[in-house]
Write an enzyme that holds these catalytic residues in place. Structure first.
Site, PDB file in Angstrom:
ATOM      1  N   LYS A 175       0.814  -1.218   0.000  1.00 12.39           N
ATOM      2  CA  LYS A 175       0.000   0.000   0.000  1.00 12.39           C
ATOM      3  C   LYS A 175       0.849   1.271   0.000  1.00 12.39           C
ATOM      4  O   LYS A 175       2.045   1.243   0.271  1.00 12.39           O
ATOM      5  CB  LYS A 175      -0.981  -0.016   1.184  1.00 12.39           C
ATOM      6  CG  LYS A 175      -2.186  -0.931   0.898  1.00 12.39           C
ATOM      7  CD  LYS A 175      -3.224  -0.910   1.990  1.00 12.39           C
ATOM      8  CE  LYS A 175      -4.369  -1.872   1.628  1.00 12.39           C
ATOM      9  NZ  LYS A 175      -5.337  -2.026   2.729  1.00 12.39           N
ATOM     10  N   ARG A 234      -3.140  -9.847   5.518  1.00 11.95           N
ATOM     11  CA  ARG A 234      -3.616  -9.946   4.123  1.00 11.95           C
ATOM     12  C   ARG A 234      -2.512  -9.448   3.186  1.00 11.95           C
ATOM     13  O   ARG A 234      -2.114  -8.293   3.289  1.00 11.95           O
ATOM     14  CB  ARG A 234      -4.878  -9.098   3.978  1.00 11.95           C
ATOM     15  CG  ARG A 234      -5.518  -9.141   2.599  1.00 11.95           C
ATOM     16  CD  ARG A 234      -6.765  -8.260   2.573  1.00 11.95           C
ATOM     17  NE  ARG A 234      -7.387  -8.279   1.266  1.00 11.95           N
ATOM     18  CZ  ARG A 234      -7.046  -7.472   0.274  1.00 11.95           C
ATOM     19  NH1 ARG A 234      -6.097  -6.584   0.444  1.00 11.95           N
ATOM     20  NH2 ARG A 234      -7.662  -7.558  -0.893  1.00 11.95           N
TER      21      ARG A 234
HETATM   22  C1  8Y4 Z   1      -1.229  -2.019  -4.119  1.00 14.32           C
HETATM   23  C2  8Y4 Z   1      -2.039  -3.114  -4.132  1.00 14.32           C
HETATM   24  C3  8Y4 Z   1      -1.627  -0.898  -3.454  1.00 14.32           C
HETATM   25  C4  8Y4 Z   1      -3.267  -3.102  -3.467  1.00 14.32           C
HETATM   26  C5  8Y4 Z   1      -2.850  -0.877  -2.801  1.00 14.32           C
HETATM   27  C6  8Y4 Z   1      -3.653  -1.991  -2.795  1.00 14.32           C
HETATM   28  C7  8Y4 Z   1      -7.964  -4.426   2.669  1.00 14.32           C
HETATM   29  C8  8Y4 Z   1      -9.029  -5.263   2.315  1.00 14.32           C
HETATM   30  C9  8Y4 Z   1      -8.279  -4.235   0.558  1.00 14.32           C
HETATM   31  C10 8Y4 Z   1      -7.566  -4.379   4.032  1.00 14.32           C
HETATM   32  C11 8Y4 Z   1      -9.315  -5.963   4.481  1.00 14.32           C
HETATM   33  C12 8Y4 Z   1      -5.554  -2.898  -1.517  1.00 14.32           C
HETATM   34  C13 8Y4 Z   1     -10.240  -5.796   0.209  1.00 14.32           C
HETATM   35  C14 8Y4 Z   1      -6.912  -2.456  -1.092  1.00 14.32           C
HETATM   36  N1  8Y4 Z   1      -7.488  -3.816   1.544  1.00 14.32           N
HETATM   37  N2  8Y4 Z   1      -9.703  -6.020   3.202  1.00 14.32           N
HETATM   38  N3  8Y4 Z   1      -9.221  -5.125   0.986  1.00 14.32           N
HETATM   39  N4  8Y4 Z   1      -8.289  -5.162   4.902  1.00 14.32           N
HETATM   40  N5  8Y4 Z   1      -9.957  -6.687   5.405  1.00 14.32           N
HETATM   41  N6  8Y4 Z   1      -4.867  -1.904  -2.152  1.00 14.32           N
HETATM   42  O1  8Y4 Z   1      -6.659  -3.648   4.440  1.00 14.32           O
HETATM   43  O2  8Y4 Z   1      -5.148  -3.999  -1.327  1.00 14.32           O
HETATM   44  S1  8Y4 Z   1      -8.154  -3.746  -1.122  1.00 14.32           S
END
Ligand code: 8Y4
Length: 278
Positions: free
Chosen positions: A225, A259
């Protein structure tokens, strides 16, 4: 699923949840499971096997991009992305399949197709979501977010980010209990990156023990992130080491589920932590 909650309770290290992103959003971690504009199920099965071989304890399947600024996904699109994959994976692998959704319709369909967990970044706030989750009898992850993904990073403001996230999650726990979802089915998540500045994300991370003290299992999702990108000044594909470092810190703070995108790096890092601790 009681067996997931039991493995959480009996864990000696956090469970590693591997992200299986079914959105065509190619910017970060999506798009690579597609052939043209269709999800390729053979590629999905191959990827799932690989993630499990690397040590994933559960898989998180999602069809809605919640990246900052992402477009809204229609329900039919979300169903068409997630349900065929759930059907293909279900029964083939013995890890629980978590479904990342805020849609009550998908919650119900997923439960009837053998999903092992519901992961809702909107904390069951959509109309009908509490009822659908209750009827599913599945474990539920309640995540905090400040506003919808389209606007959540537009100057998020808190008086006290830690206190406000805890108050929100406690309120959602109460709403769940009212709806017939017992606490033993709940997992809490502060929602890193969901309507939080770098400083707010770091404050929340430092305060993980406060959230753990609420008494329910805590999930942490920081993998790749922007808080890592901001510290390291690196693009998403070069945030593996930063993500692994935060996984270790989250584990030390008592997180129950991490995660991640990078399963092998996370599992090795956590094994080292637990070798030192035991
Ligand atoms: C690069 C790749 C940069 C992915 C950002 C991202 C969470 C979640 C997401 C979390 C829970 C993400 C569905 C966002 N984040 N579920 N989901 N907790 N429980 N962004 O932090 O991965 S999606």
């Amino acid at each position: 699923m009681t067996c997931l909650m039991a493995s959480i309770a009996q864990r000696e290290r956090p469970l590693v949840m591997a992200i299986l992103n079914l959105t065509p959003d190619s910017f970060s971690d999506g798009g690579d499971l597609y052939r043209g504009d269709k999800i390729d199920l053979d590629t999905v099965l191959y990827r799932a096997q690989h993630l499990i071989d690397e040590g994933a304890d559960l898989l998180d399947i999602g069809g809605e991009s919640t990246r900052p600024g992402a477009d809204k996904v229609q329900l039919d699109t979300e169903l068409a992305r997630v349900l065929p994959v759930l059907e293909a994976l279900q029964g083939r692998f013995d890890v629980p399949l978590s479904v990342d959704t805020s849609s009550p319709e998908l919650m119900a369909e997923a439960a009837s197709r053998g999903a092992g967990m519901l992961n809702d970044v909107r904390g069951l706030q959509r109309a009908g979501a509490l009822e659908a989750a209750a009827a599913s009898n599945l474990p539920v992850c309640l995540m905090h977010s400040l506003g919808e993904p389209q606007v959540m990073q537009d100057n998020p403001q808190y008086r006290d980010v830690v206190a406000e996230v805890v108050v929100f999650l406690r309120e959602r726990i109460n709403a769940c209990e009212q709806a017939g979802i017992v606490r033993a089915r709940l997992v809490l998540d502060p929602g890193f990156g969901f309507g939080k500045t770098l400083e707010q994300n770091l404050s929340l991370f430092r305060a993980l023990p406060v959230l753990v003290a609420v008494g329910l299992p805590v999930m942490v999702g920081v993998s790749r992130k922007s808080l890592i990108g901001a510290i390291l000044n690196k693009p998403v594909e070069r945030r593996v080491f930063g993500s692994a470092a935060l996984a270790v810190l989250a584990a030390q703070a008592g997180a129950a589920i991490i995660r991640v995108h990078d399963v092998a790096a996370t599992v090795d890092s956590l094994k080292m932590l637990y070798a030192v601790q035991s």
